[in-house]
Design a protein around this motif. Sequence first.
Motif, short mmCIF file in Angstrom:
data_model
loop_
_atom_site.label_atom_id
_atom_site.label_comp_id
_atom_site.label_asym_id
_atom_site.label_seq_id
_atom_site.Cartn_x
_atom_site.Cartn_y
_atom_site.Cartn_z
N GLN A 63 0.94 -1.13 0.01
CA GLN A 63 -0.09 0.03 -0.06
C GLN A 63 0.72 1.13 -0.01
O GLN A 63 0.61 2.30 -0.61
CB GLN A 63 -0.98 -0.08 1.21
CG GLN A 63 -1.93 -0.90 1.00
CD GLN A 63 -2.85 -1.21 2.30
OE1 GLN A 63 -2.54 -0.89 3.44
NE2 GLN A 63 -4.18 -1.69 2.09
N GLU A 64 1.82 1.36 0.77
CA GLU A 64 2.56 2.32 0.71
C GLU A 64 3.35 2.40 -0.47
O GLU A 64 3.60 3.74 -1.03
CB GLU A 64 3.69 2.29 1.73
CG GLU A 64 3.34 2.24 3.32
CD GLU A 64 4.42 1.86 4.30
OE1 GLU A 64 5.45 1.78 4.04
OE2 GLU A 64 4.08 1.97 5.68
N GLU A 65 3.80 1.63 -1.37
CA GLU A 65 4.52 1.64 -2.42
C GLU A 65 3.57 2.24 -3.55
O GLU A 65 4.01 2.91 -4.49
CB GLU A 65 5.14 0.13 -3.08
CG GLU A 65 6.38 -0.49 -2.16
CD GLU A 65 6.50 -1.68 -2.66
OE1 GLU A 65 6.25 -2.22 -3.39
OE2 GLU A 65 7.67 -2.07 -1.97
N ARG A 66 2.23 1.84 -3.45
CA ARG A 66 1.45 2.28 -4.26
C ARG A 66 0.90 3.83 -4.15
O ARG A 66 0.87 4.34 -5.11
CB ARG A 66 -0.26 1.72 -4.18
CG ARG A 66 -0.03 0.17 -4.92
CD ARG A 66 -1.21 -0.32 -4.53
NE ARG A 66 -1.17 -1.85 -5.29
CZ ARG A 66 -2.18 -2.74 -4.70
NH1 ARG A 66 -3.17 -2.46 -4.02
NH2 ARG A 66 -2.04 -3.87 -5.14
N VAL A 67 1.21 4.10 -2.84
CA VAL A 67 1.05 5.73 -2.73
C VAL A 67 2.13 6.55 -3.20
O VAL A 67 1.86 7.64 -3.73
CB VAL A 67 0.75 5.91 -1.06
CG1 VAL A 67 0.94 7.32 -0.79
CG2 VAL A 67 -0.53 5.23 -0.41
N GLU A 68 3.27 5.82 -3.25
CA GLU A 68 4.52 6.57 -3.54
C GLU A 68 4.42 6.95 -4.94
O GLU A 68 5.27 7.77 -5.55
CB GLU A 68 5.77 5.87 -3.03
CG GLU A 68 5.99 6.07 -1.59
CD GLU A 68 7.14 4.91 -1.04
OE1 GLU A 68 7.81 4.51 -1.81
OE2 GLU A 68 7.25 4.96 -0.09
#
Length: 86
Positions: A80-85
């Motif tokens: 999820q964090e990678e998608r946000v970045e």
Amino acid sequence: MTKSLNRKSEEPMIDQIDAGLDLLNTAFLALMADRGFLDDDAISSVAATLQHAMNRLGPIREKINDEHGRDTLEYIRQIQEERVET
């Protein structure tokens, strides 16, 4: 990997995966067979089939993640964090 994950079942993991995929295929075919209106009973049946598949596949996913040193919840957060970045 032929150990069973499901304590209720002595099926090898590959058989549990196959059964889960069969359930997903069944739900897919049920949804695609009637391109018209699906009544509440049909939708409930498809939902129950999908839930059963998730219940079969979930423990196997956990086991595979454990064997590779990956905590499932932490892995989901990381994705999820990678998608946000991006």
